[in-house]
Enzyme design. Structure first.
Site, PDB file in Angstrom:
ATOM      1  N   GLN A  43     -54.676  -7.231  -2.384  1.00 58.08           N
ATOM      2  CA  GLN A  43     -54.334  -8.195  -3.425  1.00 58.08           C
ATOM      3  C   GLN A  43     -53.783  -7.558  -4.701  1.00 58.08           C
ATOM      4  O   GLN A  43     -53.139  -8.247  -5.487  1.00 58.08           O
ATOM      5  CB  GLN A  43     -55.547  -9.069  -3.749  1.00 58.08           C
ATOM      6  CG  GLN A  43     -55.954  -9.952  -2.572  1.00 58.08           C
ATOM      7  CD  GLN A  43     -57.161 -10.819  -2.872  1.00 58.08           C
ATOM      8  OE1 GLN A  43     -58.287 -10.378  -2.715  1.00 58.08           O
ATOM      9  NE2 GLN A  43     -56.941 -12.036  -3.296  1.00 58.08           N
ATOM     10  N   HIS A  63     -44.393  -9.803   6.182  1.00 55.69           N
ATOM     11  CA  HIS A  63     -43.015  -9.381   6.457  1.00 55.69           C
ATOM     12  C   HIS A  63     -42.418 -10.145   7.644  1.00 55.69           C
ATOM     13  O   HIS A  63     -41.249 -10.498   7.637  1.00 55.69           O
ATOM     14  CB  HIS A  63     -42.960  -7.875   6.725  1.00 55.69           C
ATOM     15  CG  HIS A  63     -43.318  -7.061   5.518  1.00 55.69           C
ATOM     16  ND1 HIS A  63     -43.744  -5.756   5.583  1.00 55.69           N
ATOM     17  CD2 HIS A  63     -43.318  -7.390   4.198  1.00 55.69           C
ATOM     18  CE1 HIS A  63     -43.997  -5.301   4.364  1.00 55.69           C
ATOM     19  NE2 HIS A  63     -43.748  -6.282   3.502  1.00 55.69           N
ATOM     20  N   ASP A  76     -46.301  -6.370  -1.380  1.00 55.43           N
ATOM     21  CA  ASP A  76     -45.570  -5.081  -1.380  1.00 55.43           C
ATOM     22  C   ASP A  76     -45.752  -4.328  -2.701  1.00 55.43           C
ATOM     23  O   ASP A  76     -45.901  -3.109  -2.710  1.00 55.43           O
ATOM     24  CB  ASP A  76     -44.064  -5.309  -1.167  1.00 55.43           C
ATOM     25  CG  ASP A  76     -43.742  -5.716   0.272  1.00 55.43           C
ATOM     26  OD1 ASP A  76     -44.685  -5.862   1.078  1.00 55.43           O
ATOM     27  OD2 ASP A  76     -42.543  -5.886   0.580  1.00 55.43           O
ATOM     28  N   ARG A 101     -66.095  -3.761  -8.631  1.00 53.04           N
ATOM     29  CA  ARG A 101     -66.070  -3.921  -7.165  1.00 53.04           C
ATOM     30  C   ARG A 101     -64.614  -3.910  -6.704  1.00 53.04           C
ATOM     31  O   ARG A 101     -63.826  -4.760  -7.128  1.00 53.04           O
ATOM     32  CB  ARG A 101     -66.748  -5.239  -6.764  1.00 53.04           C
ATOM     33  CG  ARG A 101     -66.639  -5.507  -5.289  1.00 53.04           C
ATOM     34  CD  ARG A 101     -67.407  -6.744  -4.786  1.00 53.04           C
ATOM     35  NE  ARG A 101     -67.092  -6.881  -3.377  1.00 53.04           N
ATOM     36  CZ  ARG A 101     -66.620  -7.974  -2.790  1.00 53.04           C
ATOM     37  NH1 ARG A 101     -66.454  -9.092  -3.469  1.00 53.04           N
ATOM     38  NH2 ARG A 101     -66.315  -7.967  -1.510  1.00 53.04           N
ATOM     39  N   HIS A 147     -61.800  -5.461   3.158  1.00 50.51           N
ATOM     40  CA  HIS A 147     -61.463  -6.748   2.542  1.00 50.51           C
ATOM     41  C   HIS A 147     -60.164  -7.223   3.201  1.00 50.51           C
ATOM     42  O   HIS A 147     -59.137  -7.387   2.538  1.00 50.51           O
ATOM     43  CB  HIS A 147     -61.339  -6.604   1.024  1.00 50.51           C
ATOM     44  CG  HIS A 147     -61.470  -7.911   0.271  1.00 50.51           C
ATOM     45  ND1 HIS A 147     -62.400  -8.119  -0.722  1.00 50.51           N
ATOM     46  CD2 HIS A 147     -60.788  -9.071   0.365  1.00 50.51           C
ATOM     47  CE1 HIS A 147     -62.276  -9.348  -1.214  1.00 50.51           C
ATOM     48  NE2 HIS A 147     -61.298  -9.958  -0.559  1.00 50.51           N
ATOM     49  N   ASN A 192     -66.133  -7.934   3.569  1.00 47.82           N
ATOM     50  CA  ASN A 192     -66.050  -9.081   2.682  1.00 47.82           C
ATOM     51  C   ASN A 192     -65.839 -10.346   3.514  1.00 47.82           C
ATOM     52  O   ASN A 192     -64.837 -10.466   4.227  1.00 47.82           O
ATOM     53  CB  ASN A 192     -64.872  -8.937   1.709  1.00 47.82           C
ATOM     54  CG  ASN A 192     -64.783 -10.124   0.766  1.00 47.82           C
ATOM     55  OD1 ASN A 192     -65.672 -10.317  -0.066  1.00 47.82           O
ATOM     56  ND2 ASN A 192     -63.771 -10.955   0.913  1.00 47.82           N
ATOM     57  N   GLU A 193     -66.774 -11.275   3.426  1.00 46.83           N
ATOM     58  CA  GLU A 193     -66.623 -12.606   4.009  1.00 46.83           C
ATOM     59  C   GLU A 193     -66.250 -12.640   5.488  1.00 46.83           C
ATOM     60  O   GLU A 193     -65.139 -13.069   5.850  1.00 46.83           O
ATOM     61  CB  GLU A 193     -65.590 -13.410   3.197  1.00 46.83           C
ATOM     62  CG  GLU A 193     -65.974 -13.604   1.746  1.00 46.83           C
ATOM     63  CD  GLU A 193     -65.057 -14.611   1.025  1.00 46.83           C
ATOM     64  OE1 GLU A 193     -64.080 -15.070   1.630  1.00 46.83           O
ATOM     65  OE2 GLU A 193     -65.362 -14.943  -0.130  1.00 46.83           O
ATOM     66  N   ASN A 334     -70.750 -14.447  -2.102  1.00 49.17           N
ATOM     67  CA  ASN A 334     -69.568 -14.984  -2.785  1.00 49.17           C
ATOM     68  C   ASN A 334     -69.728 -16.488  -2.848  1.00 49.17           C
ATOM     69  O   ASN A 334     -69.848 -17.147  -1.816  1.00 49.17           O
ATOM     70  CB  ASN A 334     -68.275 -14.676  -2.009  1.00 49.17           C
ATOM     71  CG  ASN A 334     -67.841 -13.223  -2.158  1.00 49.17           C
ATOM     72  OD1 ASN A 334     -68.525 -12.428  -2.809  1.00 49.17           O
ATOM     73  ND2 ASN A 334     -66.726 -12.887  -1.556  1.00 49.17           N
ATOM     74  N   TYR A 336     -68.281 -20.075  -4.888  1.00 49.62           N
ATOM     75  CA  TYR A 336     -67.332 -20.692  -5.810  1.00 49.62           C
ATOM     76  C   TYR A 336     -67.528 -22.190  -5.985  1.00 49.62           C
ATOM     77  O   TYR A 336     -67.256 -22.726  -7.042  1.00 49.62           O
ATOM     78  CB  TYR A 336     -65.898 -20.503  -5.300  1.00 49.62           C
ATOM     79  CG  TYR A 336     -65.351 -19.096  -5.369  1.00 49.62           C
ATOM     80  CD1 TYR A 336     -65.650 -18.157  -4.387  1.00 49.62           C
ATOM     81  CD2 TYR A 336     -64.509 -18.709  -6.400  1.00 49.62           C
ATOM     82  CE1 TYR A 336     -65.124 -16.875  -4.428  1.00 49.62           C
ATOM     83  CE2 TYR A 336     -63.968 -17.425  -6.453  1.00 49.62           C
ATOM     84  CZ  TYR A 336     -64.278 -16.509  -5.465  1.00 49.62           C
ATOM     85  OH  TYR A 336     -63.760 -15.253  -5.523  1.00 49.62           O
ATOM     86  N   GLU A 403     -68.874 -12.355  -5.873  1.00 50.08           N
ATOM     87  CA  GLU A 403     -67.674 -13.033  -6.367  1.00 50.08           C
ATOM     88  C   GLU A 403     -68.028 -14.423  -6.855  1.00 50.08           C
ATOM     89  O   GLU A 403     -68.880 -15.107  -6.267  1.00 50.08           O
ATOM     90  CB  GLU A 403     -66.597 -13.216  -5.278  1.00 50.08           C
ATOM     91  CG  GLU A 403     -65.786 -12.002  -4.959  1.00 50.08           C
ATOM     92  CD  GLU A 403     -64.742 -12.261  -3.882  1.00 50.08           C
ATOM     93  OE1 GLU A 403     -64.165 -13.370  -3.851  1.00 50.08           O
ATOM     94  OE2 GLU A 403     -64.519 -11.350  -3.074  1.00 50.08           O
TER      95      GLU A 403
HETATM   96  C1  GBH Z   1     -62.598 -15.052  -1.930  1.00 51.69           C
HETATM   97  O1  GBH Z   1     -62.787 -15.965  -0.905  1.00 51.69           O
HETATM   98  C2  GBH Z   1     -61.923 -13.790  -1.427  1.00 51.69           C
HETATM   99  O2  GBH Z   1     -62.887 -12.799  -1.151  1.00 51.69           O
HETATM  100  C3  GBH Z   1     -60.890 -13.265  -2.377  1.00 51.69           C
HETATM  101  O3  GBH Z   1     -60.113 -12.290  -1.726  1.00 51.69           O
HETATM  102  C4  GBH Z   1     -60.057 -14.398  -2.903  1.00 51.69           C
HETATM  103  O4  GBH Z   1     -59.008 -13.947  -3.694  1.00 51.69           O
HETATM  104  C5  GBH Z   1     -60.969 -15.292  -3.703  1.00 51.69           C
HETATM  105  O5  GBH Z   1     -62.028 -15.724  -2.955  1.00 51.69           O
HETATM  106  C6  GBH Z   1     -60.291 -16.531  -4.244  1.00 51.69           C
HETATM  107  O6  GBH Z   1     -59.854 -17.352  -3.205  1.00 51.69           O
HETATM  108  O7  GBH Z   1     -59.304 -23.567   4.239  1.00 51.69           O
HETATM  109  O8  GBH Z   1     -61.271 -24.978   4.288  1.00 51.69           O
HETATM  110  O9  GBH Z   1     -61.253 -22.847   5.441  1.00 51.69           O
HETATM  111  C7  GBH Z   1     -63.295 -17.201  -1.374  1.00 51.69           C
HETATM  112  C8  GBH Z   1     -63.832 -18.055  -0.290  1.00 51.69           C
HETATM  113  C9  GBH Z   1     -63.290 -19.023   1.764  1.00 51.69           C
HETATM  114  C10 GBH Z   1     -62.220 -19.795  -0.213  1.00 51.69           C
HETATM  115  C11 GBH Z   1     -62.282 -19.742   2.578  1.00 51.69           C
HETATM  116  C12 GBH Z   1     -61.181 -20.489   0.596  1.00 51.69           C
HETATM  117  C13 GBH Z   1     -60.791 -21.589   2.636  1.00 51.69           C
HETATM  118  C14 GBH Z   1     -61.383 -22.926   2.866  1.00 51.69           C
HETATM  119  N1  GBH Z   1     -62.764 -18.657   0.462  1.00 51.69           N
HETATM  120  N2  GBH Z   1     -61.765 -20.882   1.833  1.00 51.69           N
HETATM  121  S1  GBH Z   1     -60.750 -23.603   4.321  1.00 51.69           S
END
Ligand code: GBH
Length: 500
Positions: A43, A63, A76, A101, A147, A192-193, A334, A336, A403
């Site tokens: 990222q 790509h 890129d 992190r 990741h 990660n996840e 993580n 959100y 996160e």
């Molecule tokens: C994180 O994932 C990532 O670790 C990080 O790389 C990313 O930039 C950041 O969050 C912000 O997005 O389409 O219904 O399956 C966050 C958790 C899990 C959020 C999957 C988006 C997709 C939901 N993510 N989710 S779905």
């Protein structure tokens, strides 16, 4: 009519803002509680083919299938952190974080993915330079080994996370990382996840390698391989490195909080099932040794009805259960957003999928504040509830919030919504810590700066610092949230003045 609605919304919002502001917790974070920010290699780094780096599945996908990505963007160059890491460490210093992190790009260190393919010295030097600078500035590193950027040859030639062979290949990469960097790292994350890796990478197609032709099957094989790889890396660290390096290692698992749609026992059951299918899928094996019983039962039953000769959810052998159980020194979470979950009749048998396996009705509350990400709603109290659930479900482990963050579309510098998000989620976390006695020891804001947000390209911005992606120098500019986060880091307090 329209103006009346706007009028009502205005009144309601005035009320909710004043209410939320009043509710901010005025207790100090415990002594020793650590604050950090996070990024991930693909990222932010750019330099995708520089100095011997190999191709990974995100280089390849962006790509070969640019149309999958918003504005056909790719990583890129991205934030160009491959060249600008000194600037990045200066930002970390300015913020005053306790830790940073970040993740290693596997194919920057091992261009083919294999040890036998040779170590790329400039890639190793890149991470050594970052670690040196962090050390000079008193910032602790927390390193994620994976990741999401699998070396492309391991996908093409080995089948990536669908092949058992990848377990050993990952373990060798992990050993190399401990060997090279471990003397300076006290916090490791293997993956990660895994939920995102497997469900999006191998079922919905929403992440690389974007395989979606075997729904309900491949994602569980992926989960199995990721868990075995995690356990292999854990044991290598535990036996060969931990005694002298004295660090901690675990995995980072993500989930929304699942709020029952009502007090009805069926909705409560459906919400718990959702948490088990998302978080428990990975947490239950590492804590208790095996998949959650509800997954074993439901996927097993449906597999029989679908005509499979065995469950689509692979089985661990007894030895594997023993080896996976206990492979965590903390739990990385993580978090959100929150979903509302209601019970529903099981979806009828047909083509398999993990969402049919779970069979719940998922929605949101339309009063929740939105973000630039369709999946991200501002529901601060979800933080307290998910932390408490993890405590209760997994024997009160040490938890690190690895996160948490908020996206907007413009990357505006005056980001009061992000400030509000951080304040409210941290306030809820304080309640978890003090009122529910959850053992949370750290918090990580996603992200240090705006960066490549996977399929959303550069359209969803999570950074505390803004990055100008049209300027070749990729200048970073602090948003207002930098000042707010800085103040939390110095005072350990979310409001003007805290009680002692
Ligand atoms: C994180 O994932 C990532 O670790 C990080 O790389 C990313 O930039 C950041 O969050 C912000 O997005 O389409 O219904 O399956 C966050 C958790 C899990 C959020 C999957 C988006 C997709 C939901 N993510 N989710 S779905």
């Amino acid at each position: 009519m329209a103006s009346l609605e706007i009028y009502y919304t205005f009144i309601v919002c005035l009320f909710c803002f004043s209410q939320t502001t009043l509710a901010v917790d005025n207790r100090k974070f415990p002594a020793g509680f650590k604050f950090g920010v996070a990024t991930a290699s693909y990222q932010i780094e750019g330099g995708w083919d520089e100095d011997g780096k190999g191709e990974n599945i995100w280089d390849h996908l962006t790509h070969v299938s640019p149309d999958l990505i918003n504005h056909q963007s790719n990583g890129d160059i991205s934030c160009d952190s491959y060249h600008k890491y000194k600037t990045d460490v200066a930002l970390l210093k300015e913020l005053g974080v306790d830790f940073y992190r970040f993740s290693l790009s596997w194919s920057r260190i091992l261009p083919t993915g294999y040890i036998d393919g040779g170590i790329n010295e400039p890639g190793v030097a890149y991470y050594e330079n970052i670690l040196d600078l962090l050390e000079e500035n008193g910032i602790e590193p927390m390193i994620t080994l994976y990741h999401w950027d699998l070396p492309q040859p391991l996908h093409e030639n080995v089948g990536g996370w669908l092949n058992e062979t990848t377990v050993d290949i990952f373990a060798n990469y992990a050993r190399l990382a401990f060997d090279l960097f471990g003397d300076r790292v006290k916090y490791w994350v293997t993956f990660n996840e895994p939920l995102s890796i497997c469900q999006q990478g191998y079922e919905t197609g929403g992440k690389a390698p974007a395989i979606s032709d075997n729904p309900g099957v491949d994602l569980y094989i992926c989960g199995h391989m990721v868990l075995k790889s995690h356990a292999a890396a854990y044991h290598i660290y535990d036996k060969e490195y931990k005694p002298k390096q004295k660090g901690k290692i675990s995995i980072v698992i993500n989930t929304n909080w699942a709020e029952p749609g009502s007090d009805d026992a069926k909705d409560v059951e459906a919400a718990e099932r959702t948490l088990q299918f998302r978080f428990g899928w990975f947490a239950n094996p590492i804590v208790h040794g095996n998949y959650p019983q509800v997954m074993i039962d439901r996927i097993g039953n449906r597999s029989v009805q679908e005509g499979f000769t065995q469950s689509r959810l692979p089985q661990f052998t007894d030895e594997e259960v023993e080896s996976i159980k206990g492979t965590y020194d903390y739990i990385g979470l993580n978090h959100y957003s929150t979903s509302l979950i209601k019970w529903r009749e099981d979806i009828e048998i047909g083509e398999p999928s993990s969402s049919k396996d779970m069979s719940v009705q998922e929605s949101i509350d339309f009063s929740w504040e939105t973000s630039a990400s369709y999946w991200l709603f501002v529901v601060p109290w979800g933080m307290r509830k998910i932390s408490k659930w993890v405590k209760d479900t997994y024997n009160n482990p040490e938890i690190i919030i690895t996160e948490n963050g908020y996206s907007d579309a413009g990357g505006i510098l005056d980001d009061d919504r992000r400030i509000n998000y951080i304040r409210e989620y941290l306030s809820s976390l304080l309640e978890a810590i003090y009122d529910d006695e959850v053992n949370v020891t750290g918090y990580t804001a996603w992200s240090l700066m705006d960066n490549f947000e996977w399929f959303r390209g550069y359209a969803e911005k999570f950074g505390l610092y803004s990055v100008n992606f049209t300027d070749p120098e990729r200048p970073r500019t602090p948003k207002a949230s930098v000042d707010y986060y800085k103040s939390i880091l110095t005072t350990r307090c979310l409001v003007e003045e805290c009680t002692e």
